[in-house]
Design an enzyme around this catalytic site. Structure first.
Site, PDB file in Angstrom:
ATOM      1  N   ASP B 306       0.858  -1.178   0.000  1.00 20.38           N
ATOM      2  CA  ASP B 306       0.000   0.000   0.000  1.00 20.38           C
ATOM      3  C   ASP B 306       0.892   1.225   0.000  1.00 20.38           C
ATOM      4  O   ASP B 306       1.907   1.258   0.679  1.00 20.38           O
ATOM      5  CB  ASP B 306      -0.877   0.002   1.252  1.00 20.38           C
ATOM      6  CG  ASP B 306      -2.069  -0.918   1.073  1.00 20.38           C
ATOM      7  OD1 ASP B 306      -2.617  -0.945  -0.041  1.00 20.38           O
ATOM      8  OD2 ASP B 306      -2.429  -1.606   2.037  1.00 20.38           O
ATOM      9  N   ALA B 386     -15.775   6.279   0.626  1.00 17.27           N
ATOM     10  CA  ALA B 386     -15.137   5.704  -0.563  1.00 17.27           C
ATOM     11  C   ALA B 386     -16.002   5.886  -1.802  1.00 17.27           C
ATOM     12  O   ALA B 386     -15.497   5.955  -2.917  1.00 17.27           O
ATOM     13  CB  ALA B 386     -14.857   4.220  -0.329  1.00 17.27           C
ATOM     14  N   THR B 388     -18.339   8.552  -2.360  1.00 20.31           N
ATOM     15  CA  THR B 388     -18.398   9.953  -2.836  1.00 20.31           C
ATOM     16  C   THR B 388     -17.005  10.496  -3.136  1.00 20.31           C
ATOM     17  O   THR B 388     -16.832  11.342  -3.991  1.00 20.31           O
ATOM     18  CB  THR B 388     -19.060  10.861  -1.789  1.00 20.31           C
ATOM     19  OG1 THR B 388     -18.273  10.804  -0.583  1.00 20.31           O
ATOM     20  CG2 THR B 388     -20.474  10.414  -1.483  1.00 20.31           C
ATOM     21  N   ARG B 389     -16.007   9.981  -2.433  1.00 20.97           N
ATOM     22  CA  ARG B 389     -14.613  10.384  -2.563  1.00 20.97           C
ATOM     23  C   ARG B 389     -14.431  11.893  -2.375  1.00 20.97           C
ATOM     24  O   ARG B 389     -13.630  12.528  -3.054  1.00 20.97           O
ATOM     25  CB  ARG B 389     -14.023   9.912  -3.900  1.00 20.97           C
ATOM     26  CG  ARG B 389     -14.018   8.387  -4.000  1.00 20.97           C
ATOM     27  CD  ARG B 389     -13.619   7.878  -5.351  1.00 20.97           C
ATOM     28  NE  ARG B 389     -12.253   8.204  -5.711  1.00 20.97           N
ATOM     29  CZ  ARG B 389     -11.913   8.683  -6.902  1.00 20.97           C
ATOM     30  NH1 ARG B 389     -12.830   8.923  -7.802  1.00 20.97           N
ATOM     31  NH2 ARG B 389     -10.669   8.935  -7.177  1.00 20.97           N
ATOM     32  N   MET B 390     -15.224  12.467  -1.470  1.00 16.84           N
ATOM     33  CA  MET B 390     -14.986  13.863  -1.081  1.00 16.84           C
ATOM     34  C   MET B 390     -15.564  14.090   0.314  1.00 16.84           C
ATOM     35  O   MET B 390     -16.332  13.292   0.830  1.00 16.84           O
ATOM     36  CB  MET B 390     -15.604  14.834  -2.083  1.00 16.84           C
ATOM     37  CG  MET B 390     -17.078  14.606  -2.318  1.00 16.84           C
ATOM     38  SD  MET B 390     -17.659  15.655  -3.672  1.00 16.84           S
ATOM     39  CE  MET B 390     -19.392  15.288  -3.634  1.00 16.84           C
ATOM     40  N   SER B 391     -15.109  15.182   0.919  1.00 18.23           N
ATOM     41  CA  SER B 391     -15.653  15.527   2.230  1.00 18.23           C
ATOM     42  C   SER B 391     -15.966  17.024   2.223  1.00 18.23           C
ATOM     43  O   SER B 391     -15.705  17.718   1.228  1.00 18.23           O
ATOM     44  CB  SER B 391     -14.641  15.199   3.324  1.00 18.23           C
ATOM     45  OG  SER B 391     -13.507  16.026   3.193  1.00 18.23           O
ATOM     46  N   LYS B 402     -14.447  19.347  -0.777  1.00 17.67           N
ATOM     47  CA  LYS B 402     -13.107  19.158  -1.339  1.00 17.67           C
ATOM     48  C   LYS B 402     -12.936  17.656  -1.558  1.00 17.67           C
ATOM     49  O   LYS B 402     -13.474  16.842  -0.802  1.00 17.67           O
ATOM     50  CB  LYS B 402     -12.022  19.703  -0.413  1.00 17.67           C
ATOM     51  CG  LYS B 402     -11.938  19.014   0.960  1.00 17.67           C
ATOM     52  CD  LYS B 402     -10.825  19.640   1.764  1.00 17.67           C
ATOM     53  CE  LYS B 402     -10.846  19.275   3.237  1.00 17.67           C
ATOM     54  NZ  LYS B 402     -10.710  17.914   3.592  1.00 17.67           N
ATOM     55  N   ASP B 533      -9.347  -5.360   3.709  1.00 14.43           N
ATOM     56  CA  ASP B 533      -8.169  -6.049   3.189  1.00 14.43           C
ATOM     57  C   ASP B 533      -8.280  -7.561   3.376  1.00 14.43           C
ATOM     58  O   ASP B 533      -7.514  -8.310   2.779  1.00 14.43           O
ATOM     59  CB  ASP B 533      -6.907  -5.586   3.938  1.00 14.43           C
ATOM     60  CG  ASP B 533      -6.451  -4.217   3.485  1.00 14.43           C
ATOM     61  OD1 ASP B 533      -6.731  -3.875   2.324  1.00 14.43           O
ATOM     62  OD2 ASP B 533      -5.827  -3.504   4.286  1.00 14.43           O
TER      63      ASP B 533
END
Lengths: 571, 693
Positions: B306, B386, B388-391, B402, B533
């Protein structure tokens, strides 16, 4: 040792090297089916015998077919020899062959050994020679190739245990390879003066006025496959030292090249099958080094002769007018170099034809053929069996040394694990077990000792040689041993069968196991199977494993005989 | 790394090992090792011959006595080697057992009701029970935190004294029995029955109680057994040959030859090597669940790492604000800071800090934020996910976001805004130089607009390039796994020196990559800590889970790194390779040794029958008896001499297989040929000097 002698050896080596690649490519095409010039005949054979050429056999079925074919053809030969007196082509009216002799001979020719404890001219009719013994000369050689090709496929492919079709491989091996080559070879020998007829034996008057019976027969044709198929069974008792079998030095050269031709070419075929031609050449190189060392040792020992002779004023130095060295048991037309070379070649390959009497060699000269056989008949080796014998040693080498590079040993991308090591060890174990147990029994049992004509270390060498030759499927004899007794016929016959088939089955199983494995791509972390380091390592493993197994027995045979000879004592 | 170095020959360990060497003489134990079992039988046989000779008052038994003694020593030395290897683990197990001492647990009938707990014995807990732990409590068993945050002292297991945080939810929820709660409280759902806990398994592993032969060990045992049979044949048939030659050989001499020839060196050290390999893992603070996994580590072709936390420092730093046309730099900084205020991630913090240092913008907290019209009290945090991949934050009419370029762009378009043409160029520029572009956008009322980009810089850890070079030299390919876009990933991959990368990776992509590599015949290793994982860890041939990770991850992998250091994989691979190399090297050494022994024993055996064979006595050994005895003694002592090597392992330096092979062949192959010639000669001289023969 003379320049002429070395030149003969070099010329022979050059011819073998030159043949390797072209013949190797041809063999590759024969077994992958791209060589199809005899396809119509092939189709007829399949149709007549009910073989489905498209069937891809699992290794168990492949091995079973091979065993079935071999045992069935062996039984047939046993019956034919027992009924020889009522069968045609028997102008000398030779009697039926005895039961134990028939068993041993059938086993001998089926196993590609061609050990003969009988004299061909006074025992076998033309029918027996041509339809039985010559048939096995072709078939047993093709069976050997089937084994090698099956193992090679197992290494090269990922096919869940399927290794091809035994019947197709058998037919193709004989039809495309052995038959055409034999025709060419037979014609070459006839051209040099080998005989080919069906005449009754001639009777001639000698200069002294005595009557001499001169044996006749279809010799050249049998001679060709005898060498090409690394069979070695002579038409006559004197084998390739007989002038009708091996008339001239040139014929002698052809014969030696014929012995090595296919085994050498198969290394190239294998390299191409596994898509690593360099690896094929590495195997060739390992075989060649072992061959060269053996030849040099034998030539040196024979050219040096017996120091006891020299001490008594015999001229043992080589010169234009004197052969020198040890000429006992050698043909004057071949001389020392060609005899030592022939002895090495015929025992490197599991041929067993002889052009000189190995029993008459010096202790070291005679130890070379013995050791060659004991190493496992893998120095070029028998047709097919040489390659698979060598591949077994490669598997062991890769396993032992592969661990040293810090990975699960991999051979050409396939992991060598417990089942593979098990099969390889079964193969490696069989040979010493057969040789040592057979020889040990024979030197203490009264029946065994009865056949012994020499005592001391030389007698031990003779027994050791007999069982080595039988187990290694070589077929050459050290003579000095009366091998036609019930005891020897039976024990040697069984040894030959186990020496062939107890090795073939684990070997095909190994191919089957390997074919089921994933192929890992090579990386810098992979054990290298090309180059001088690998060749050295492979030779080291072969020599050390062989030497460690047989050193005690050899010490009491040829080694002590040699040391005693130096001290002025002979046996 | 807190590797616990212990001297190789620790006095208590040695004493215990000596005691155990005798205990291991039981045939039931010995039969597991065919080579040494043959030596045991040989020793018994020689002793029987000795007794018969003594009863019959035959002379010359001084020699036989010495042979018998050294044969027994050969067996004992091999047992000692194994006991030594186990001893180190046992000492470790003892200290682990202390951590497993009888604990009392506060069992909760209702996990929500913290007050009504019942005091029960730790061993009575079953999987599914709930307990509560307060400061000073020993956690009674492995489990999952369901409520609370606490600092936990895990030194009993990891040896690391700094406490760690364990909390409900997320990737730090797993607790291990035997560790101690230092502050606050935890409600724990027990996940392991007594006897099956992590500490129990660890004890079993380090003690070697559950040790099974690994695949390579089995294969090697077959090879060694085969060689033993071959030598048995060679020696057994020697007697008939000797009788034929006119002089039989005494049974003890035959046994001596057999024991010298069979591969006792590797046979005696084989299990010690395996145990020591596990032990080396433990010293690196890695618990391997099986020897098979250790072995597989040596075979690894592909390493999945990773990016975050392994190749780069976990936290990316904001280093630059890049506004789009029509937006001032300060405006962007202000909005970015505002959007990051509730964001506790290191990235979020670094944006707040950058805005503060560059523009003096106050680091406003949620609590002291004034109630101005633009910034109402009600600040609602929109956390990163994960999908929307924004906050961002929602404050009344103002929405700030962003995140990844494409997701923010999508959000802007959905809210009626448009994307300025230069944005794509700015995003790509940052990505190309290895940064993470964070697009900032706002939505006032129903109208969205893009403000600009924040450049987050990834900091590659020092020394990574060298480590990857080492791996490459071993023939191992490293693949970096990252959620970044391909451009960013490529730049970092290049900077760190990895061979390949998987960008925009989702957990299922990782799985697919592992499957793809495996179908090509490759062995894959990876590390992981999160629950997502777990499937990939299970699929990988070597799955190293972090001790800090979730219970699911720890269950799925076949190794646990107590230090939670993802780069430990490199050491793991090296230990695996070392293990196999040690086995191969000692096998080669063992076989090569036989050559010298033949030259010593064969002439000695037939000194009477064939004096001419003395020409083979190249070492010029004093007498037949001294020659045989010296060989047997050498054969026994070499086992002792090689114990340190077996325990420590053959030295490993990363290099290509061809180079390693050449070096080891020279040391152990050629060395194996030469050393016994010297050793046997020296022992022969000593035996003569001490008048033992």
């Amino acid at each position: 040792m003379t320049a002429n002698g070395w030149f003969q050896i070099a010329l022979f080596s050059a011819l073998v090297l030159a043949l390797t690649k072209p013949l190797g490519i041809y063999i590759l095409r024969v077994f992958d089916g791209t060589a199809g010039w005899l396809r119509p005949i092939e189709r007829v054979i399949y149709k007549a015998s009910g073989v489905d050429p498209a069937e891809n056999q699992h290794w168990t079925r492949y091995a079973a077919s091979l065993m079935f074919f071999s045992l069935a053809s062996m039984l047939l030969t046993y019956v034919a020899l027992r009924l020889q007196h009522v069968l045609p082509l028997n102008p000398q009216h030779l009697a039926a062959v005895t039961d134990h002799q028939s068993f041993e001979t059938a086993a001998s020719f089926t196993s590609n050994t061609d050990w003969q404890s009988y004299a061909g001219e006074s025992t076998m009719s033309y029918f027996s020679q041509m339809t039985q013994l010559a048939f096995h000369n072709f078939a047993s050689a093709a069976v050997g190739m089937c084994g090698a090709i099956a193992l090679a496929r197992g290494i090269a492919q990922r096919s869940a245990g399927k290794l091809g079709n035994f019947w197709v491989d058998l037919v193709r091996g004989m039809l495309y390879l052995l038959l055409p080559l034999s025709i060419v070879m037979a014609l070459a020998l006839v051209q040099q003066g080998a005989i080919q007829n069906f005449s009754a034996y001639l009777t001639a008057s000698t200069l002294e006025g005595a009557k001499q019976v001169i044996a006749m027969g279809p010799v050249a044709s049998q001679e060709a496959i005898k060498q090409l198929g690394t069979n070695g069974g002579g038409f006559f008792n004197a084998n390739s030292s007989h002038p009708f079998e091996n008339p001239t030095p040139l014929a002698n050269l052809w014969q030696m090249v014929a012995i090595f031709a296919i085994p050498a070419a198969l290394t190239y075929t294998f390299g191409r099958m596994v898509k690593n031609a360099k690896h094929g050449w590495a195997l060739w190189a390992a075989m060649f080094v072992l061959f060269a060392v053996g030849t040099t040792a034998a030539y040196w020992a024979e050219a040096r002769g017996n120091p006891i002779h020299a001490a008594r004023g015999v001229d043992v130095d080589e010169s234009a007018t004197n052969y020198g060295g040890n000429m006992e048991g050698k043909e004057a037309r071949f001389g020392i170099a060609s005899s030592a070379l022939f002895a090495t070649v015929t025992t490197d390959a599991s041929c067993g034809a002889v052009n000189s009497m190995h029993d008459s060699f010096t202790p070291i000269g005679g130890m070379v053929p013995l050791v060659n056989i004991q190493l496992g008949e893998l120095i070029f080796g028998g047709v097919g069996s040489g390659l698979y014998g060598m591949l077994i040693m490669v598997v062991l080498t890769v396993f032992i040394a592969g661990l040293m590079v810090g990975r699960t040993p991999e051979y050409l991308g396939k992991k060598i694990q417990a089942p593979e090591v098990q099969m390889a060890m079964l193969y490696v174990l069989a040979l010493p077990a057969l040789i040592l147990l057979g020889a040990a029994a024979s030197v203490v049992l009264p029946d065994g000792l009865k056949g012994l004509n020499n005592s001391g270390p030389h007698g031990l060498s003779e027994v050791l040689y007999a069982f080595s030759s039988a187990a290694g499927n070589n077929g050459s004899a050290f003579a000095g041993l009366t091998g036609s007794s019930y005891y020897y016929n039976t024990l040697v016959g069984i040894t030959m069968l186990f020496g062939r088939f107890a090795l073939v089955v684990p070997m095909i199983a190994l191919g089957g196991f390997l074919s089921a494995k994933k192929i890992a791509p090579p990386s810098t972390g992979t054990f290298p199977v090309t180059g001088p380091l690998f060749v050295t390592l492979l030779i080291g493993v072969i020599v050390i494993v062989g030497a460690l197994t047989f050193f005690p027995a050899l010490a009491l045979g040829p080694i002590v005989e040699h040391l005693s000879m130096l001290a002025g004592r002979v046996f | 790394m807190t590797s616990k170095k212990r001297p190789l020959f620790d006095k208590p360990i040695v004493l215990r090992a000596i005691r155990e060497s005798f205990g291991k003489l039981s045939p039931r134990h010995m039969v597991r090792n065919p080579v040494m079992f043959v030596v045991l039988l040989g020793s018994v046989l020689t002793t029987v011959v000795l007794i018969i000779d003594a009863v019959a008052h035959r002379g010359g038994s001084g020699f036989t006595i010495q042979i018998a003694i050294w044969l027994w020593f050969t067996v004992l030395f091999a047992n000692f080697a194994e006991a030594m290897a186990e001893g180190r683990g046992k000492a470790q197990a003892d200290s682990l057992r202390k951590a497993r001492t009888e604990t009392h647990a506060k069992k909760l009938e209702d996990p929500a009701d913290h007050l009504s707990s019942e005091l029960v014995s730790g061993t009575s807990l079953r999987s599914g029970d709930f307990v509560i732990c307060t400061p000073g409590d020993i956690i009674p068993g492995d489990g999952e935190v369901t409520e609370g945050v606490a600092s936990v002292d895990e030194s009993a297991i990891t040896g690391e004294s700094a406490p760690v945080i364990r909390e409900a939810g997320g990737d730090r929820s797993a607790v291990t029995g035997g560790t101690k709660v230092l502050s606050d409280f935890l409600v724990i759902r027990i996940t392991a029955n007594p006897g099956e806990t992590f500490i129990d398994r660890m004890i079993a592993l380090v003690e070697g109680a559950s040790r099974q032969k690994t695949p390579n060990e089995i294969a090697l045992t077959i090879l060694l057994s085969g060689l033993t049979i071959i030598f048995l044949l060679a020696v057994a048939t020697l007697q008939p040959f000797a009788i034929y030659s006119g002089g039989s050989v005494a049974l003890p001499v035959l046994v001596a030859l057999l024991v010298c020839l069979i591969p006792t060196t590797i046979g005696g050290l084989l299990s010690a090597i395996g145990i020591a390999g596990m032990d080396r893992m433990i010293q690196q603070n890695v618990i391997a669940m099986s020897g098979r996994a250790v072995e597989a580590a040596g075979d690894v072709n592909t390493l999945l790492l990773d990016k975050t936390g392994t190749i780069t420092l976990g936290n990316r730093q904001a280093v630059e604000f890049v506004p789009v046309a029509g937006v001032t730099l300060e405006e962007l900084a202000d909005r970015a800071q505002l959007a990051s205020l509730p964001d506790e991630t290191p990235e979020g913090r670094s944006i707040v800090v950058l805005a503060k240092t560059q523009f003096g913008l106050r680091g406003r907290s949620l609590a002291d934020d004034g109630g101005t019209p633009e910034r109402p009290h009600e600040m609602e945090f929109v956390p990163f996910s994960a999908s929307t991949r924004m906050s961002g934050v929602n404050m009344g009419g103002l929405q700030l976001r962003k995140g990844a370029g494409d997701s923010v762009a999508k959000w802007v378009r959905e809210n009626g805004g448009s994307i300025p043409p230069e944005l794509q160029g700015q995003v790509e520029r940052i990505a190309k130089i290895g940064g993470t572009p964070l697009v900032v956008a706002e939505c006032v009322g129903a109208k969205a607009r893009t403000l600009g980009v924040v450049y987050l810089k990834d900091v590659v850890k020092g020394g990574m390039r060298e480590r990857f070079d080492r791996l490459r030299a071993m023939g191992i390919r490293t693949i970096m796994i990252t959620g970044d876009n391909p451009l960013t990933a490529a730049a970092i991959a290049q900077e760190a020196g990895v061979d390949d990368f998987l960008a925009e990776a989702k957990p299922e992509d990782k799985m697919a990559l592992i499957r793809r590599e495996q179908s090509g015949g490759k062995l894959v290793a990876m590390t992981g800590d999160g629950t997502n994982d777990a499937p990939a860890l299970a699929q990988a041939d070597v799955g190293v889970s972090m001790n800090s990770g979730t219970q699911a991850a720890k269950e799925a992998g076949n190794m646990v790194d107590l230090d939670s250091n993802p780069t430990k994989l490199i050491e793991i691979v090296e230990i695996g390779k070392q293990l196999l190399m040690t086995r191969g090297s000692l096998t080669t050494f063992s076989i090569a040794n036989d050559v010298a022994k033949y030259f010593a024993i064969i002439p000695a055996m037939f000194a009477v029958t064939y004096p001419a064979l003395n020409a083979l006595n190249v070492m010029r050994l004093h007498s037949p008896q001294s020659a045989i005895l010296a060989s047997v003694i050498f054969n026994a002592l070499i086992i002792i001499a090689l114990i340190p090597l077996a325990l420590r392992g053959v030295r490993y330096r990363p290099a290509s297989a061809a180079v390693i092979l050449r070096r080891n062949l020279l040391i152990y192959g050629v060395g194996g040929l030469v050393v016994p010639f010297v050793g046997i000669k020296l022992l022969d001289v000593l035996l003569v000097l001490t008048r033992l023969v």
